[in-house]
Design an enzyme around this catalytic site. Structure first.
Site, short mmCIF file in Angstrom:
data_model
loop_
_atom_site.label_atom_id
_atom_site.label_comp_id
_atom_site.label_asym_id
_atom_site.label_seq_id
_atom_site.Cartn_x
_atom_site.Cartn_y
_atom_site.Cartn_z
N GLU A 1 -8.72 0.51 -2.72
CA GLU A 1 -9.68 0.56 -1.62
C GLU A 1 -10.58 1.76 -1.85
OE1 GLU A 1 -7.24 1.05 1.79
OE2 GLU A 1 -6.35 -0.92 1.63
N THR B 1 -8.72 3.97 7.92
CA THR B 1 -9.93 3.14 8.00
C THR B 1 -10.09 2.62 9.43
OG1 THR B 1 -9.41 2.46 5.75
CG2 THR B 1 -11.13 1.22 6.88
N ARG C 1 -7.35 12.99 -0.14
CA ARG C 1 -6.27 13.56 0.70
C ARG C 1 -4.89 13.05 0.31
NH1 ARG C 1 -7.33 10.49 6.40
NH2 ARG C 1 -9.37 11.45 6.16
N HIS D 1 0.94 6.44 1.52
CA HIS D 1 1.69 7.48 2.23
C HIS D 1 2.83 8.08 1.42
CE1 HIS D 1 -1.03 7.21 5.38
NE2 HIS D 1 -0.69 6.00 5.75
N HIS E 1 -5.67 3.71 -1.70
CA HIS E 1 -7.02 4.03 -1.23
C HIS E 1 -7.42 5.36 -1.88
CE1 HIS E 1 -9.81 4.34 2.58
NE2 HIS E 1 -10.44 4.68 1.47
N GLU F 1 -11.05 -9.35 3.13
CA GLU F 1 -9.82 -8.92 3.82
C GLU F 1 -10.17 -8.76 5.29
OE1 GLU F 1 -7.81 -5.38 2.37
OE2 GLU F 1 -6.73 -5.19 4.28
N ARG G 1 -9.69 8.09 -1.49
CA ARG G 1 -10.62 8.61 -0.49
C ARG G 1 -11.50 9.68 -1.11
NH1 ARG G 1 -8.77 6.83 4.70
NH2 ARG G 1 -10.57 7.92 5.50
N HIS H 1 -4.04 -4.19 7.94
CA HIS H 1 -4.18 -3.02 8.83
C HIS H 1 -3.29 -3.18 10.05
CE1 HIS H 1 -5.74 0.83 9.69
NE2 HIS H 1 -6.52 0.76 8.64
N ASN I 1 0.86 -1.20 0.00
CA ASN I 1 0.00 0.00 0.00
C ASN I 1 0.90 1.24 0.00
OD1 ASN I 1 -1.37 2.31 1.08
ND2 ASN I 1 -3.06 0.99 1.66
N1 PXP Z 1 -6.24 -2.72 4.49
C1 PXP Z 1 -7.16 -1.72 4.47
C2 PXP Z 1 -8.57 -2.04 4.14
C3 PXP Z 1 -6.77 -0.39 4.75
O1 PXP Z 1 -7.70 0.59 4.74
C4 PXP Z 1 -5.42 -0.12 5.03
C5 PXP Z 1 -4.98 1.30 5.28
O2 PXP Z 1 -5.17 2.04 4.11
C6 PXP Z 1 -4.51 -1.18 5.03
C7 PXP Z 1 -4.94 -2.48 4.77
C8 PXP Z 1 -3.05 -0.99 5.31
O3 PXP Z 1 -2.91 -0.60 6.63
P1 PXP Z 1 -1.50 -0.09 7.18
O4 PXP Z 1 -1.21 1.20 6.47
O5 PXP Z 1 -1.72 0.07 8.65
O6 PXP Z 1 -0.50 -1.14 6.82
#
Ligand code: PXP
Length: 242
Positions: free
Chosen positions: A69, A100, A48, A9, A42, A150, A44, A190, A6
């Site tokens: 996402e 999330t 953002r 960031h 993601h 998930e 959003r 997450h 992911n």
């Molecule tokens: N899975 C989902 C559904 C999420 O919303 C996120 C955060 O965007 C993640 C996984 C990844 O989480 P983390 O950034 O804490 O690794």
């Protein structure tokens, strides 16, 4: 165990100046070259971090699985139908949230989720539902028949090592078993990081994890040494190069 990286960031950092650096699409290419099995972003409602432009660039360049996402909204659906990612993960979204906050409420909002599941199916996009690792949520997901669930590992990720984390892992394990028995592919994510991801990797039914914050945070730190050395070389010529 597959890893979907992911890169939200990377975009968060770029949006701090609203400029061009760093480009998420470049991070995605490097993540794939390093062996990442897919890229997750993601989109959003407030845009953002990821922008629609990022999604189109990623769609052009990601060689493995592009997973987006998104909340179950008309705006999200319209963008996804245009971008056509390989996979969409439906997530709940609260405008003020930092990230999330939990899985989909499949008991209270079942009809809405079912409607979007059908619309995404019609558009030929594989759907994953982000759910909490409890039996009621898993049973509700099995009835809806998405391709993937998930499991939300936030509770596991927040638990201190020891009895609390073991209990949270047991809940994830049990939910994974139930979901796999129901015919769903099981992913998890997450708050997974370098210290706690191993526990989730020990759950046989989980075939993929999605990790963002810990990876981008680690990359920012491990990249500092090379970044400072390269800048010193530009400033002072080769005599400063290590
Ligand atoms: N899975 C989902 C559904 C999420 O919303 C996120 C955060 O965007 C993640 C996984 C990844 O989480 P983390 O950034 O804490 O690794």
């Amino acid at each position: 165990m597959r890893l979907s990286v992911n890169i939200d960031h990377v975009a968060t950092l770029r949006q701090a100046r609203k400029g061009r650096d760093p480009e998420p699409v470049t991070a995605a290419a490097l993540a794939e070259l390093a062996g990442g099995h897919g890229i997750t972003v993601h989109l959003r409602a407030d845009r953002r971090h990821m922008q629609e432009r990022d999604l189109y660039l990623l769609r052009e360049t990601v060689r493995r699985t592009l997973n987006v996402e998104v909340a179950a909204t008309p705006d999200g659906l319209a963008v996804m139908k245009a971008v056509k990612p390989d996979q969409v993960t439906l997530v709940p979204e609260r405008p003020e949230e930092l990230t999330t906050e939990g899985g989909l409420d499949l008991l209270g909002r079942r009809a809405e989720v079912a409607e979007y599941l059908a619309l995404y199916r019609e558009a030929g996009i594989t759907v994953s539902l982000f759910i909490n690792p409890d039996a009621a949520s898993v049973r509700a997901a099995v009835k809806l028949r998405p391709a993937i669930v998930e499991l939300n590992t936030a509770e596991y990720g927040a638990a201190a090592a020891g009895a609390a984390r073991d209990a949270a892992l047991d809940r994830v394990r049990e939910a994974a078993r139930l979901a796999a028995k129901g015919g769903l592919a099981v992913h998890a994510g997450h708050d997974l990081n370098y210290l706690n991801a191993g526990g989730i990797a020990s759950v046989g039914e989980i075939v993929e994890v999605s990790i963002g914050h810990a990876l981008v945070a680690r990359a920012a730190l491990t990249g500092i040494d090379a970044a400072v050395r390269e800048m010193l070389a530009r400033l002072n010529g080769s005599k400063e190069e290590a």
